[in-house]
Structures are given as structure tokens and as C-alpha cells.
Design an enzyme around this catalytic site. Structure first.
Site, PDB file in Angstrom:
ATOM      1  N   GLU A 167      38.425  41.862  45.830  1.00  0.00           N
ATOM      2  CA  GLU A 167      38.702  40.934  46.928  1.00  0.00           C
ATOM      3  C   GLU A 167      40.112  41.135  47.473  1.00  0.00           C
ATOM      4  O   GLU A 167      40.321  41.158  48.688  1.00  0.00           O
ATOM      5  CB  GLU A 167      38.527  39.491  46.443  1.00  0.00           C
ATOM      6  CG  GLU A 167      37.087  39.086  46.203  1.00  0.00           C
ATOM      7  CD  GLU A 167      36.959  37.721  45.557  1.00  0.00           C
ATOM      8  OE1 GLU A 167      35.952  37.045  45.820  1.00  0.00           O
ATOM      9  OE2 GLU A 167      37.853  37.326  44.773  1.00  0.00           O
ATOM     10  N   ASP A 187      36.698  34.864  52.910  1.00  0.00           N
ATOM     11  CA  ASP A 187      36.642  34.787  51.456  1.00  0.00           C
ATOM     12  C   ASP A 187      36.860  33.348  51.010  1.00  0.00           C
ATOM     13  O   ASP A 187      37.445  32.535  51.740  1.00  0.00           O
ATOM     14  CB  ASP A 187      37.715  35.698  50.848  1.00  0.00           C
ATOM     15  CG  ASP A 187      37.300  36.279  49.515  1.00  0.00           C
ATOM     16  OD1 ASP A 187      36.344  35.756  48.902  1.00  0.00           O
ATOM     17  OD2 ASP A 187      37.929  37.263  49.085  1.00  0.00           O
ATOM     18  N   GLY A 188      36.407  33.039  49.818  1.00  0.00           N
ATOM     19  CA  GLY A 188      36.604  31.718  49.252  1.00  0.00           C
ATOM     20  C   GLY A 188      37.868  31.646  48.432  1.00  0.00           C
ATOM     21  O   GLY A 188      38.659  32.594  48.364  1.00  0.00           O
TER      22      GLY A 188
END
Length: 228
Positions: free
Chosen positions: A108, A87-88
Site C-alpha cells: 500500500e 485507500d483505507g
């Protein structure tokens, strides 16, 4: 509020570096954002070469990109385990993150927390000595006014995120609104995270405290991998 900064080459290097950790038989959480997109494309190339993986997307965007990359998809209900998530981040300081620039932080966080390992992909502009990025808070539409008051009582300055190229606010994949809450420098992320989690009507916030196991930072010279 999407953050800018960092070159596409830096983002690609970070995403492809994290994708190297995806092994045969892996169930992987597929994050959201421009840097995570590079990881998804890299995983798709590995699938095309015969790797057996299944992905759990965290947003409409990541689901559509995974389909384009021909990555077989599953869900938390169907998977026995989530081996890792990629994930960012809008900002990171050590293992602490601020996420939610794409308004997907609720999903997320669910997937990232379920994963055995969270690999964060970022460019150097996302690094900070101390978190100070505004915290996205997803709120039920009927609770917007009360959550605004509660955030102000905690010392924050909230603003309703407005959509681009359309009138009105951003609406999340869950049908909710997003408040971007500026607290300045955050001396105690864990305490603030607890306070935000306790607000009635707040669905989820973008503080991911101590969740990153690795941060892959793409640079002009390669990738700097930080492990925690």
C-alpha cells in the site's frame, strides 16, 4: 490486527465518495480493506458504464475484488503515472495515518506514495486527535527477534500478529511476519517513522506520515471530506 467500528453504510458512503474522483483515463491505486472495497466496487460500476480506467491493486484481496468488478489492471512498471490512490486507514489524525490492519501496508505504501493524490476512506471511528493505534511493522522472519528488541529500545511494546482460524502467525503477501507495536500516544509521527524505517530487518511500517491529500469520512448524514 483488523480494526472494527463504523457501520457498513458509513464505509460505503466514504468509498463511493472517493470513487467519484476517478475520471476517464485514470490510473488508480486500489487499496485494501472493507472501506476501500466499497470504492473498488463503485469504480467497477463506472467501468461497466464505459469509463476507461486502470487499477493497481495493493494486495491479493484488492486484486481479486478488482477482477470481480471487471476493472482492467496494470502495475507500477507498466503505468506512466498513478493519478490517484484510494485507500483505507486504521486510524487518521490530519494527513497522518496508521495502516496495516490487513497486513498489506508495504505494498500500500509503495502505491500510495507513487500516486499524485491519496484519497483516504474511513468511518468516524478511525479519527483521532493524536495517533495512538499500534503500528504494524512487517519484518523478515529471520529478523523477528532482533526487531522485537529494537522496538522495545524505542519504547514500544511489540507482539507477533497471530492468524485467525489457523495455527501460527500472520504471513503477508510478501512472505513476511507482522509485529504490532504499541507506542501509546505518538507525539512525533515523523520521528518514529524514521526510527522504524532504520531498523535492520524491518521491511515496512504502517505509519504514513503526511501522505493523505483528502480523507473522506462517511457519516449518517453523508460524507465529510477533509483536505490537506
Amino acid at each position: 490486527m483488523k480494526t472494527t467500528g463504523g457501520s457498513d453504510a458509513e464505509k460505503r458512503a466514504a468509498g463511493e465518495s472517493a470513487a467519484e474522483a476517478v475520471e476517464d483515463g485514470t490510473v488508480v491505486g486500489l487499496g485494501t480493506g472493507s472501506t476501500a472495497a466499497h470504492a473498488i466496487r463503485a469504480i467497477g460500476r463506472k467501468v461497466d458504464s464505459g469509463l476507461d480506467v486502470r487499477g493497481i491493486p495493493t494486495s491479493f484481496q484488492s486484486r481479486e475484488l478488482a477482477k470481480e468488478a471487471a476493472i482492467p489492471l496494470t502495475s507500477l512498471d507498466e503505468a506512466n503515472a498513478v493519478h490517484l490512490a484510494i485507500d483505507g486507514a486504521d486510524q487518521f489524525s490530519g494527513p497522518h495515518l496508521v495502516k496495516g490492519g490487513g497486513a498489506a501496508h508495504a505494498r500500500e505504501k509503495i502505491v500510495d506514495a507513487a500516486a499524485n493524490r491519496l484519497l483516504v476512506v474511513a468511518d468516524p471511528s478511525k479519527a483521532a486527535g493524536q495517533l495512538d493505534h499500534p503500528i504494524p511493522v512487517e519484518v523478515l522472519p529471520d529478523a523477528r527477534t532482533t526487531v522485537v528488541d529494537d522496538v522495545r529500545a524505542l519504547g514500544g511494546s511489540p507482539s507477533l500478529r497471530t492468524a485467525e482460524r489457523k495455527d501460527g502467525p500472520v504471513v503477508t503477501d510478501n512472505g513476511n511476519l507482522v509485529l504490532d507495536c504499541d507506542f501509546g500516544e505518538i507525539a512525533n509521527p515523523a520521528e518514529l517513522a524514521d526510527d522504524l524505517s532504520g531498523l535492520p530487518g524491518a521491511v515496512e511500517h504502517g505509519l504514513f506520515v503526511g501522505m493523505a491529500d483528502e480523507v473522506h469520512v462517511g457519516t449518517d448524514d453523508g460524507v465529510d471530506v477533509k483536505r490537506f
